[in-house]
Design an enzyme around this catalytic site. Structure first.
Site, mmCIF file in Angstrom:
data_model
loop_
_atom_site.group_PDB
_atom_site.id
_atom_site.type_symbol
_atom_site.label_atom_id
_atom_site.label_comp_id
_atom_site.label_asym_id
_atom_site.label_seq_id
_atom_site.Cartn_x
_atom_site.Cartn_y
_atom_site.Cartn_z
ATOM 1 N N GLY A 1 -3.080 20.701 15.786
ATOM 2 C CA GLY A 1 -3.410 21.306 14.496
ATOM 3 C C GLY A 1 -3.369 22.814 14.574
ATOM 4 O O GLY A 1 -2.862 23.372 15.541
ATOM 5 N N ASN A 2 -3.895 23.464 13.548
ATOM 6 C CA ASN A 2 -3.972 24.929 13.580
ATOM 7 C C ASN A 2 -5.222 25.370 12.816
ATOM 8 O O ASN A 2 -5.959 24.538 12.295
ATOM 9 C CB ASN A 2 -2.700 25.559 13.014
ATOM 10 C CG ASN A 2 -2.476 25.184 11.563
ATOM 11 O OD1 ASN A 2 -3.272 25.523 10.691
ATOM 12 N ND2 ASN A 2 -1.410 24.437 11.306
#
Ligand code: PMT
Length: 397
Positions: free
Chosen positions: A205-206
């Protein structure tokens, strides 16, 4: 919308007048210039000195004793918006009849701009046929009415009639100040960071919080657009926005591509993963299984997919850059967007998770325009101003 706007707060005589002090403070904190006007009976519930201390100017109470020659028309000429909180039964009746018999009603009748009324009274008074008639007339005349809410009332009663909470009145003021220039427009926004599963509990993810996309969706809704927000993040608490929750780039792509041909403007503020695990495990991986590498494959390019549609909306992309802008200029030229909004995510106060952003607009021909560090809400408002202007230039004459 509220920052730097001139707001006249009118207070009339009901017990909810004490909440007008909190409203005045919330408006000042939001950056508005606030002046106040009170009826005589309001001063029995709330001291004019309180409003003077909060706003920095004395309330107008008596049209004849005030040092100004014509205080009500001065206030009306100065204001961008007038809000009456609380608005009593008598005040609603006066305004519905066009009477200007005290400082508050005289100011409203002298004012040509948006007026927000926050009624407060006992349930029987709110439900009286005369009040129902007056409220209908006021709505027809273009007054915006917020509340009243249900709950405890003065004297121990419970029912509808409580003044709306200051935060709700601030939201109504915000909406009333919005230009309404997106009315009739269908808008699609994506927001948040996609999560690409490695196994059922882990993902790549980020750090995108969804704040930038949320601000864009909220601003569009405030200005009258029909907004759909496709997001992986917590959406704004705004029932004007249709929210489509998604997790992965694939889900986001399907949701965006399905809707894009039917909208007028699409703004892609999401941080979409460029790669995803090629073969996510269908059960939780254990340390003892060992894992040498996670093979990756590209995700669908949502932006490009929309850019290549035969009937595509006005298309705005974002570009998360680190350091220089060269990559953003290339993206603006190659991705088929109408406008690219680049942000340097390594800069203090910009990019992921912040409430502010410093952006550079990049046109398809590579021309750039740098905006200062602004609240994401302000970036969103300015972006919509720009989109409206650019679409206007494109429209056939
Ligand atoms: O959510 P916040 O915490 O408020 O942070 C805001 C933000 C930093 C995420 C936002 O301002 C931002 O920069 N969004 C774009 C991030 C990004 O993915 O940039 P990019 O340069 O990798 O992608 C360029 C454009 O292509 C973007 O519009 C992106 O949404 C889109 N894209 C990217 C990959 C992909 N597979 N599909 C896409 O549509």
């Amino acid at each position: 919308m509220i920052a730097s706007r001139r707001i006249v707060l009118g207070v009339t005589g009901g017990i909810a007048a004490y909440k007008a002090a909190a409203l005045a403070r919330a408006l000042v904190l939001a950056g508005a210039e606030v002046r106040t006007v009170m009826t005589d009976s309001a001063t029995r519930f709330l001291g004019p000195a309180t409003l003077a201390a909060i706003t920095g100017t004395r309330p107008v109470v008596d049209l004849f004793d005030d040092p100004a020659v014509s205080p009500h028309t001065d206030l009306a000429a100065w204001a961008d918006l007038v809000v009456i909180a609380p608005a009593t039964t008598a005040t609603l009746a006066r305004l519905a009849a066009g009477l200007s018999s005290d400082a508050v009603s005289a100011t409203v009748i002298a004012f040509a701009g948006p007026v927000v009324l926050a009624p407060a009274m006992h349930t029987e008074m709110w439900e009286h046929p005369a009040t129902v008639r007056n409220v209908a007339t006021l709505r027809d005349d273009g007054y915006r009415i917020v509340g009243p809410a249900a709950g405890p009332l003065a004297g121990g009663d419970v029912g509808i009639g409580r003044m709306a909470e200051p935060d709700d009145i601030v939201s109504a003021i915000d909406a009333a100040l919005a230009p309404g220039d997106l009315e009739g427009l269908r808008v699609l926004v994506d927001a948040g960071g996609t999560r690409e599963p490695i196994d059922p509990v882990r993902y790549i993810g980020n750090r995108s919080s969804g704040k930038m996309g949320n601000a864009i969706a909220r601003a569009a809704a405030r200005r009258g657009a029909a907004v759909t927000l496709v997001t992986t993040a917590e959406p704004p608490d705004d029932d004007r926005i249709e929210v489509v929750p998604v997790e992965t780039a694939q889900e986001m792509a399907e949701a965006m591509w399905r809707r894009a041909p039917e909208v007028d403007v699409a703004v892609l503020a999401a941080a979409v993963a460029d790669f995803r695990p090629a073969r996510p495990a269908d059960r939780k991986l254990r340390r003892t299984d060992g894992l040498e590498a996670v093979p990756l494959e590209p995700t669908p390019d949502i932006l490009r997919g929309i850019a290549e549609m035969p009937e595509r909306p006005f298309l705005v992309g974002f570009a998360a850059q680190v350091g220089d802008l060269a990559g953003a200029v290339d993206k603006a030229r190659s991705k088929g967007v109408d406008l690219l909004v680049a942000n340097d995510v390594s800069k203090e106060g910009s990019g992921f998770g912040t409430d502010t952003n410093e952006v550079v607009l990049v046109a398809p021909d590579g021309a750039t325009e740098t905006w200062p560090l602004l609240a994401k809400d302000e970036v969103a408002e300015r972006l919509w101003d720009r989109i409206v202007a650019l679409r206007g230039e494109e429209a056939p004459t």
